[in-house]
Design an enzyme around this catalytic site. Sequence first.
Site, PDB file in Angstrom:
ATOM      1  N   GLU A 130      57.823  70.558  73.737  1.00 26.99           N
ATOM      2  CA  GLU A 130      58.065  69.114  73.882  1.00 26.99           C
ATOM      3  C   GLU A 130      58.529  68.716  75.282  1.00 26.99           C
ATOM      4  O   GLU A 130      58.224  67.619  75.742  1.00 26.99           O
ATOM      5  CB  GLU A 130      59.095  68.638  72.841  1.00 26.99           C
ATOM      6  CG  GLU A 130      58.566  68.569  71.418  1.00 26.99           C
ATOM      7  CD  GLU A 130      58.639  69.887  70.653  1.00 26.99           C
ATOM      8  OE1 GLU A 130      58.937  70.938  71.272  1.00 26.99           O
ATOM      9  OE2 GLU A 130      58.405  69.864  69.433  1.00 26.99           O
TER      10      GLU A 130
ATOM     11  N   ALA B 197      53.088  67.428  66.584  1.00 23.73           N
ATOM     12  CA  ALA B 197      52.919  66.022  66.183  1.00 23.73           C
ATOM     13  C   ALA B 197      51.752  65.470  66.989  1.00 23.73           C
ATOM     14  O   ALA B 197      51.410  66.000  68.062  1.00 23.73           O
ATOM     15  CB  ALA B 197      54.195  65.256  66.466  1.00 23.73           C
TER      16      ALA B 197
ATOM     17  N   GLY C 104      55.800  70.252  66.286  1.00 27.41           N
ATOM     18  CA  GLY C 104      55.955  69.964  64.859  1.00 27.41           C
ATOM     19  C   GLY C 104      55.357  71.036  63.973  1.00 27.41           C
ATOM     20  O   GLY C 104      55.752  71.173  62.813  1.00 27.41           O
TER      21      GLY C 104
HETATM   22  N1  COA Z   1      48.180  65.903  69.241  1.00 28.17           N
HETATM   23  C1  COA Z   1      47.000  65.286  69.255  1.00 28.17           C
HETATM   24  N2  COA Z   1      45.838  65.909  69.544  1.00 28.17           N
HETATM   25  C2  COA Z   1      45.911  67.236  69.785  1.00 28.17           C
HETATM   26  C3  COA Z   1      47.121  67.944  69.773  1.00 28.17           C
HETATM   27  C4  COA Z   1      48.302  67.216  69.464  1.00 28.17           C
HETATM   28  N3  COA Z   1      49.489  67.807  69.398  1.00 28.17           N
HETATM   29  N4  COA Z   1      46.871  69.235  70.076  1.00 28.17           N
HETATM   30  C5  COA Z   1      45.541  69.329  70.253  1.00 28.17           C
HETATM   31  N5  COA Z   1      44.953  68.128  70.082  1.00 28.17           N
HETATM   32  C6  COA Z   1      43.538  67.785  70.186  1.00 28.17           C
HETATM   33  C7  COA Z   1      43.062  67.746  71.623  1.00 28.17           C
HETATM   34  O1  COA Z   1      43.373  66.491  72.237  1.00 28.17           O
HETATM   35  C8  COA Z   1      41.589  67.950  71.431  1.00 28.17           C
HETATM   36  O2  COA Z   1      41.007  66.745  70.981  1.00 28.17           O
HETATM   37  P1  COA Z   1      39.603  66.200  71.602  1.00 28.17           P
HETATM   38  O3  COA Z   1      38.613  67.290  71.286  1.00 28.17           O
HETATM   39  O4  COA Z   1      39.361  64.926  70.881  1.00 28.17           O
HETATM   40  O5  COA Z   1      39.843  66.067  73.070  1.00 28.17           O
HETATM   41  C9  COA Z   1      41.513  68.927  70.274  1.00 28.17           C
HETATM   42  O6  COA Z   1      42.756  68.805  69.590  1.00 28.17           O
HETATM   43  C10 COA Z   1      41.367  70.377  70.714  1.00 28.17           C
HETATM   44  O7  COA Z   1      42.427  70.685  71.616  1.00 28.17           O
HETATM   45  P2  COA Z   1      42.206  71.320  73.074  1.00 28.17           P
HETATM   46  O8  COA Z   1      43.399  70.964  73.913  1.00 28.17           O
HETATM   47  O9  COA Z   1      40.862  70.931  73.596  1.00 28.17           O
HETATM   48  O10 COA Z   1      42.195  72.876  72.718  1.00 28.17           O
HETATM   49  P3  COA Z   1      42.565  74.080  73.691  1.00 28.17           P
HETATM   50  O11 COA Z   1      42.148  75.308  72.986  1.00 28.17           O
HETATM   51  O12 COA Z   1      42.050  73.850  75.046  1.00 28.17           O
HETATM   52  O13 COA Z   1      44.177  74.042  73.789  1.00 28.17           O
HETATM   53  C11 COA Z   1      46.424  73.875  72.920  1.00 28.17           C
HETATM   54  C12 COA Z   1      44.960  74.316  72.668  1.00 28.17           C
HETATM   55  C13 COA Z   1      47.174  74.016  71.594  1.00 28.17           C
HETATM   56  C14 COA Z   1      47.044  74.775  73.980  1.00 28.17           C
HETATM   57  C15 COA Z   1      46.436  72.411  73.405  1.00 28.17           C
HETATM   58  O14 COA Z   1      45.656  71.621  72.516  1.00 28.17           O
HETATM   59  C16 COA Z   1      47.804  71.796  73.469  1.00 28.17           C
HETATM   60  O15 COA Z   1      48.568  72.103  74.370  1.00 28.17           O
HETATM   61  N6  COA Z   1      48.136  70.900  72.510  1.00 28.17           N
HETATM   62  C17 COA Z   1      49.386  70.166  72.510  1.00 28.17           C
HETATM   63  C18 COA Z   1      50.534  71.044  72.062  1.00 28.17           C
HETATM   64  C19 COA Z   1      51.827  70.290  72.107  1.00 28.17           C
HETATM   65  O16 COA Z   1      52.317  69.879  73.147  1.00 28.17           O
HETATM   66  N7  COA Z   1      52.430  70.074  70.922  1.00 28.17           N
HETATM   67  C20 COA Z   1      53.687  69.426  70.800  1.00 28.17           C
HETATM   68  C21 COA Z   1      53.491  67.986  70.549  1.00 28.17           C
HETATM   69  S1  COA Z   1      55.068  67.167  70.386  1.00 28.17           S
END
Ligand code: COA
Length: 260
Positions: free
Chosen positions: A135, A67, A112
């Site tokens: 989460e 999400a 999500g």
């Molecule tokens: N919600 C909103 N934005 C998200 C997102 C999410 N769940 N997951 C990734 N993004 C965004 C990042 O903020 C970033 O945006 P920006 O370029 O404007 O800063 C972009 O997507 C790329 O993500 P980034 O974190 O830079 O990529 P990465 O390769 O370094 O890491 C992940 C990848 C998936 C490990 C990391 O993005 C992450 O941990 N995301 C959240 C996962 C999560 O907790 N999901 C559950 C949510 S309830």
Amino acid sequence: MSLYENLLLNLDNGILVITINRADKLNALNIDTIKEIKAAIQQVYDDPAVKGAIFTGAGEKAFVAGADISEISELSNVNARGFAERGQEVFSMIERCTKPVIAAVNGFALGGGCELAMACHMRVASEVARFGQPEVNLGLIPGYGGTQRLTQLIGKGKAMELMMTADMIGANEAKALGLVNHVVPAAELMPKCMEIMTKILSKAPLAIGLVIDCVNAVYDKDEDGYQTEANSFARCCSSEDFVEGTNAFLEKRKPVFKGA
Ligand code: COA
């Protein structure tokens, strides 16, 4: 103009490919995207030209990375329950769809995203896919059905571990746990999903829909799954496709099903 800002829809031989298209945010599900998924799955229900659907994510990195955390961070106890319930409703529509729905998991399926994949009837993963329910890192729990469907798919102990540690697992481990059906190289992901879908679509559509209903009945506390099965079996036996399927077998020819 397309109805959709965050999805790409492509109908190919009766198969609607629904691509979550926010690659710069790793296809994170904001509220507008959830609404669009609801409209897209409603289209799968309603449009006779659509025989089945495949969900996937745009870009090479993510299926759906969860999400949208920028929206989640604004939630309070006033609006959070509705937020979860609306997402749950949409994912239940996917699960209950009587046309087959496959998740083509092309990268991160987190939070999500893992929940969306689990709402589909089956999952095919690229070798680079990663799964997790992270989460608790955010002081949250899954809210789009993840606590229920992950437990149903992989069992209580492993579901507890994944949701409490927030660990990410790779595609092969996900397959070993029963979370995904197949793991394939990235280039073979959509061809594999198309192959499975095409095979399913060659069978009797009414019977396919009733298989979905009966399997879902296992997890519905208000239903007696055996009764659902017996009723569905009887429904099949009164269908034209049953007459066609049995006659075709006896006449040593391929059946031509009509979905009636
Ligand atoms: N919600 C909103 N934005 C998200 C997102 C999410 N769940 N997951 C990734 N993004 C965004 C990042 O903020 C970033 O945006 P920006 O370029 O404007 O800063 C972009 O997507 C790329 O993500 P980034 O974190 O830079 O990529 P990465 O390769 O370094 O890491 C992940 C990848 C998936 C490990 C990391 O993005 C992450 O941990 N995301 C959240 C996962 C999560 O907790 N999901 C559950 C949510 S309830």
